[in-house]
Design a protein around this motif. Structure first.
Motif, PDB file in Angstrom:
ATOM      1  N   PHE A  26       0.858  -1.190   0.000  1.00  0.00           N
ATOM      2  CA  PHE A  26       0.000   0.000   0.000  1.00  0.00           C
ATOM      3  C   PHE A  26       0.888   1.232   0.000  1.00  0.00           C
ATOM      4  O   PHE A  26       2.121   1.138   0.201  1.00  0.00           O
ATOM      5  CB  PHE A  26      -0.981   0.015   1.192  1.00  0.00           C
ATOM      6  N   ARG A 209      -9.172   7.176   5.814  1.00  0.00           N
ATOM      7  CA  ARG A 209      -8.821   5.975   5.063  1.00  0.00           C
ATOM      8  C   ARG A 209      -8.499   4.845   6.057  1.00  0.00           C
ATOM      9  O   ARG A 209      -7.729   5.045   7.005  1.00  0.00           O
ATOM     10  CB  ARG A 209      -7.597   6.265   4.193  1.00  0.00           C
ATOM     11  N   LEU A 211      -7.202   0.820   6.533  1.00  0.00           N
ATOM     12  CA  LEU A 211      -6.630  -0.405   5.954  1.00  0.00           C
ATOM     13  C   LEU A 211      -6.932  -1.532   6.936  1.00  0.00           C
ATOM     14  O   LEU A 211      -6.474  -1.502   8.086  1.00  0.00           O
ATOM     15  CB  LEU A 211      -5.119  -0.252   5.784  1.00  0.00           C
ATOM     16  N   LEU A 218      -3.543  -7.719   4.213  1.00  0.00           N
ATOM     17  CA  LEU A 218      -4.361  -6.524   4.023  1.00  0.00           C
ATOM     18  C   LEU A 218      -5.614  -6.978   3.258  1.00  0.00           C
ATOM     19  O   LEU A 218      -5.525  -7.381   2.099  1.00  0.00           O
ATOM     20  CB  LEU A 218      -3.578  -5.478   3.222  1.00  0.00           C
ATOM     21  N   ASP A 221      -8.936  -1.901   1.787  1.00  0.00           N
ATOM     22  CA  ASP A 221      -8.361  -0.552   1.825  1.00  0.00           C
ATOM     23  C   ASP A 221      -9.486   0.408   1.487  1.00  0.00           C
ATOM     24  O   ASP A 221      -9.773   0.660   0.315  1.00  0.00           O
ATOM     25  CB  ASP A 221      -7.204  -0.453   0.817  1.00  0.00           C
TER      26      ASP A 221
END
Lengths: 223, 292
Positions: A26, A209, A211, A218, A221
């Motif tokens: 990311f 934001r 995650l 992950l 997102d």
């Protein structure tokens, strides 16, 4: 500010290999506020430890503020850490020093000119609303106050990046919410903030934001 | 920054408490021992040097040479190397000296049918012959001359004294060394305890990006501080003991060693002791520093 490319981390416990992070990629831009969310053991703390080079990745590449963190020689780790502030769930305040001394200590070890230490320490305390508690010792503080002192200590060196690892883990919801507001204040002054928390509801209220991690991966997102 | 580092070192020293005090005392004890042997060895060395200055080698000749031959032989002796002065003593002069030494009994010498004393040369050694080895070599060179019957000027007793002086130096170094080693270990222990007490601080320092020098220097400085303190104590002890013992010991030293005065350590030796203390403490702090 932060860029991870296919990062993995495996811990060896004797002959057993325990994967903590797998294939994580990311990018977080300068001035962004992002939340790492997920249950305990999801890999959030491991990820933060990789970012401040407490651990080295088993695979992949991590860039933080122009530093290739995984390849950074030990001698340059302090340089990387000077660019960031770090806050922990267990605050890590020095019990034998007052609130003011805890904050001034950071400036002293970084070689800040003497004349700048007091005004900067008090500015940091003011930013977290604790100027009046400067002469108190950590044992005399509530958990919420202690965490705010830890936050003041992290921002006193005016870092470009603030890493917060479960800072509200020990706090009740109301105080946790106040601390999140402080983080947003700090972010609004231009600091990139990366907050790790398992408190999904609180994270959602931040409206930043997020995650989401699970089992070292992950999984989402959400911007 | 230096003020901060020294302040942290002082804080560590206070934090180490009794164990730091015992390191200081051990360093003082080791340097006191070393210094004591040093003072003794210095005085013995002074006596040996003084005796060496007065040392003469007597070269006895087989027959009395003519004045010209004596002059030529004197030149050859001078050319043997490590010789400062050569003086010819004829048979007649030797007898006259004997008469002087006999004093009231000088008449005994007149009863001799002929002068039994040999002609000789008194040889004064040059600075370059100040070592026993060089003196022995010169004696051998002179004894090899064909005109020479015998060479006297035994350096054996002087060699023994020099060896004793060396032995004293070695014993001092050995005892001081063992105590010094113990001091280093104590400083290491004191510093390691400080390290454990400071673990949280060191963690914070590393997390905020403090340079390694800032983290480690106070440990080294507090070791050096303990060492210097120990060395100062040792010097105070030495000065005190010297002042106390000197009036009682000096007459004996004058009588036995022929020294007009006893000597204390030179400024260089004092500086060496201070630096040794700082080094002992510094090494202790450095060893513990590796565990930081």
């Amino acid at each position: 500010m932060i860029e991870l490319h296919r990062v993995s981390k495996v811990f060896s416990v004797g002959p057993v290999k325990v994967p903590a992070l797998s294939d994580v990629s990311f990018r977080i831009g300068k001035g962004e506020f992002a939340v790492l969310c997920g249950p305990s053991g999801a890999g959030k703390t491991t990820l933060l430890r990789l970012l401040y080079r407490d651990e080295v990745p088993s695979g992949g590449r991590i860039d933080v503020a122009d530093y290739n963190v995984g390849a950074l020689p030990r001698s340059r780790v302090p340089e990387l850490r000077r660019a960031m502030g770090i806050v922990f769930q267990d605050v890590k305040l020095l019990p034998a020093r007052t609130v003011y001394e805890n904050i001034a200590f950071v400036l002293r070890v970084l070689g800040t000119p003497r004349a700048e230490i007091t005004p900067r320490a008090f500015a940091a305390l003011k930013a977290v609303g604790l100027s009046a508690r400067a002469q108190a010792y950590p044992a005399q503080l509530s958990q919420g106050e202690a965490q705010r002192v830890a936050l003041a200590r992290a921002i006193v060196k005016e870092p470009a990046l603030l890493l917060a690892d479960e800072p509200t883990g020990n706090l009740d919801e109301g105080i946790a919410s106040e601390l999140f507001d402080l983080l947003k204040d700090i972010w609004s002054r231009g600091t990139t903030v990366l907050l790790a928390t398992h408190q999904a509801a609180l994270a959602e209220r931040l409206n930043r934001r997020t995650l989401v991690f699970h089992g070292g991966r992950l999984v989402k997102d959400a911007r | 920054m230096l003020g901060f580092l020294c302040g942290e070192a002082l804080r560590d020293l206070v934090r180490a408490g009794w164990i730091a005090l015992s390191s200081v005392l051990l360093i003082a004890l080791s340097l006191l021992t070393l210094g004591g042997f040093w003072v003794f060895s210095t005085n013995l060395g002074g006596a040996v040097a003084r005796w060496r200055e007065q040392l003469r080698i007597i070269v006895y000749l087989k027959t009395e040479p003519s004045p010209a031959a004596a002059g030529a032989l004197g030149q050859r002796i001078r050319a043997a190397g490590d010789v400062a002065q050569v003086r010819y003593v004829s048979k007649a002069e030797a007898l006259q000296t004997l008469r002087r030494q006999l004093g009231a009994q000088a008449a005994v010498a007149d009863t001799l049918p002929q002068n039994p004393l040999p002609a000789s040369f008194e040889v004064t050694l040059a600075e370059t012959a100040s070592t026993p080895e060089a003196t022995r070599a010169l004696v051998e060179r002179l004894a090899a001359l064909p005109e020479v019957e015998e060479v006297q000027g035994g350096t054996e007793w002087m060699e023994r004294l020099t060896q004793l002086q060396r032995l004293l130096g070695l014993v001092g170094l050995g005892v001081g060394g063992v105590l010094g080693l113990a001091a280093i270990l104590t400083v290491t222990t004191a510093t390691t305890l400080v390290l454990h007490a400071r673990r949280e601080e060191l963690d914070i320092m590393r997390l905020v990006g403090a340079p390694e020098a800032v983290i480690r220097l106070p440990l080294l400085l507090q070791g050096i501080g303990q060492g210097l303190l120990g060395a100062l104590l040792a010097l105070l002890g030495l000065v005190g003991a010297y002042r106390l013992v000197r009036p009682r010991l000096e007459p004996l030293v004058t009588l036995t060693l022929g020294l007009p005065h006893t000597a204390f350590l030179s400024p260089t030796a004092v500086a060496t002791l201070l630096v040794s203390g700082a080094l002992l403490g510094g090494v202790g702090g450095w060893l513990a520093k590796g565990r930081a």
